[in-house]
Design a protein around this motif. Structure first.
Motif, mmCIF file in Angstrom:
data_model
loop_
_atom_site.group_PDB
_atom_site.id
_atom_site.type_symbol
_atom_site.label_atom_id
_atom_site.label_comp_id
_atom_site.label_asym_id
_atom_site.label_seq_id
_atom_site.Cartn_x
_atom_site.Cartn_y
_atom_site.Cartn_z
ATOM 1 N N SER A 121 3.695 12.696 -4.319
ATOM 2 C CA SER A 121 3.959 12.109 -5.637
ATOM 3 C C SER A 121 4.954 10.964 -5.592
ATOM 4 O O SER A 121 5.337 10.431 -6.634
ATOM 5 N N TRP A 122 5.407 10.595 -4.398
ATOM 6 C CA TRP A 122 6.379 9.509 -4.279
ATOM 7 C C TRP A 122 5.746 8.191 -4.701
ATOM 8 O O TRP A 122 4.582 7.933 -4.441
ATOM 9 N N ARG A 123 6.568 7.355 -5.358
ATOM 10 C CA ARG A 123 6.103 6.044 -5.803
ATOM 11 C C ARG A 123 7.316 5.151 -6.036
ATOM 12 O O ARG A 123 8.448 5.618 -6.052
ATOM 13 N N ASP A 132 -1.170 -0.171 -2.850
ATOM 14 C CA ASP A 132 -0.214 -1.271 -2.724
ATOM 15 C C ASP A 132 1.229 -0.835 -2.959
ATOM 16 O O ASP A 132 2.150 -1.636 -2.839
ATOM 17 N N ASP A 133 1.436 0.425 -3.308
ATOM 18 C CA ASP A 133 2.763 0.970 -3.576
ATOM 19 C C ASP A 133 3.337 1.481 -2.252
ATOM 20 O O ASP A 133 2.876 2.472 -1.703
ATOM 21 N N ALA A 134 4.347 0.779 -1.730
ATOM 22 C CA ALA A 134 4.897 1.111 -0.405
ATOM 23 C C ALA A 134 5.419 2.539 -0.331
ATOM 24 O O ALA A 134 5.248 3.219 0.681
ATOM 25 N N ALA A 135 6.048 3.032 -1.385
ATOM 26 C CA ALA A 135 6.563 4.404 -1.374
ATOM 27 C C ALA A 135 5.417 5.403 -1.266
ATOM 28 O O ALA A 135 5.497 6.374 -0.506
ATOM 29 N N LYS A 136 4.366 5.169 -2.004
ATOM 30 C CA LYS A 136 3.192 6.059 -1.964
ATOM 31 C C LYS A 136 2.528 6.014 -0.598
ATOM 32 O O LYS A 136 2.172 7.051 -0.025
ATOM 33 N N GLY A 193 10.750 -9.618 1.386
ATOM 34 C CA GLY A 193 11.129 -8.350 1.998
ATOM 35 C C GLY A 193 12.288 -7.690 1.278
ATOM 36 O O GLY A 193 13.399 -7.633 1.801
ATOM 37 N N PHE A 194 12.028 -7.195 0.066
ATOM 38 C CA PHE A 194 13.037 -6.456 -0.671
ATOM 39 C C PHE A 194 12.949 -4.986 -0.298
ATOM 40 O O PHE A 194 11.932 -4.505 0.194
ATOM 41 N N SER A 195 14.016 -4.263 -0.581
ATOM 42 C CA SER A 195 14.040 -2.824 -0.334
ATOM 43 C C SER A 195 13.237 -2.091 -1.399
ATOM 44 O O SER A 195 12.903 -2.651 -2.444
ATOM 45 N N ILE A 196 12.939 -0.838 -1.102
ATOM 46 C CA ILE A 196 12.344 0.036 -2.114
ATOM 47 C C ILE A 196 13.216 1.278 -2.239
ATOM 48 O O ILE A 196 13.900 1.666 -1.290
ATOM 49 N N ARG A 197 13.221 1.859 -3.413
ATOM 50 C CA ARG A 197 13.941 3.113 -3.676
ATOM 51 C C ARG A 197 12.923 4.044 -4.309
ATOM 52 O O ARG A 197 12.695 4.016 -5.518
ATOM 53 N N PRO A 198 12.229 4.849 -3.482
ATOM 54 C CA PRO A 198 11.184 5.728 -4.008
ATOM 55 C C PRO A 198 11.716 6.730 -5.033
ATOM 56 O O PRO A 198 12.871 7.156 -4.967
ATOM 57 N N VAL A 199 10.858 7.092 -5.974
ATOM 58 C CA VAL A 199 11.127 8.150 -6.932
ATOM 59 C C VAL A 199 9.989 9.158 -6.856
ATOM 60 O O VAL A 199 8.876 8.833 -6.443
ATOM 61 N N CYS A 200 10.284 10.382 -7.243
ATOM 62 C CA CYS A 200 9.271 11.435 -7.266
ATOM 63 C C CYS A 200 9.447 12.218 -8.554
ATOM 64 O O CYS A 200 10.396 12.999 -8.678
ATOM 65 N N PRO A 201 8.576 11.966 -9.515
ATOM 66 C CA PRO A 201 8.721 12.631 -10.825
ATOM 67 C C PRO A 201 8.583 14.142 -10.731
ATOM 68 O O PRO A 201 7.980 14.669 -9.869
#
Length: 126
Positions: free
Chosen positions: A20-22, A10-14, A118-126
């Protein structure tokens, strides 16, 4: 079901970026708000926020968050006026809601909203 964070499916970035993006958690958004300055700017013709670290040793680091507003079906609101970015944190009182980060460049805050917005996402990658 007691879940507090989106599952990977359910994580759009993933889903879209893989690896490892989330999507960041609410705690990570709070940390960004606490440790950064937000400045309205334009980058390559796109209006947005330059988010610059205020932590010692990181003050030259910044990210750009486009002021993309949000959409709901065919309705679009706030384009070039505000940022609405999803977190991966769920509202534990209602599974139809998730937490999001909102900024108008004047103030920043965390709110809950129905997950179909419909909000934006800002992916992170630890």
């Amino acid at each position: 079901d007691g879940k507090t964070v989106l599952e990977s499916a359910d994580d759009a970035a993933k889903v879209y970026w893989g690896g490892s993006w989330r999507m960041p958690t609410t705690e990570e958004w709070k940390e960004l708000i606490k440790n950064c300055d937000f400045e309205r700017t334009e980058l390559y013709g796109v209006k947005g926020c330059r988010v610059t670290s205020t932590k010692n040793g990181y003050t030259n680091n910044s990210i750009f968050l486009p002021l993309a507003g949000y959409c709901l079906g065919d309705f679009q609101n706030g384009e070039e006026a505000e940022c609405c970015y999803w977190s991966s944190s769920l509202d534990t009182n209602d599974p139809n809601y998730a937490c999001y980060f909102h900024t108008t460049v004047v103030s920043t805050a965390r709110y809950n909203q129905e997950r179909y917005y419909g909000f934006s996402i800002r992916p992170v990658c630890p």
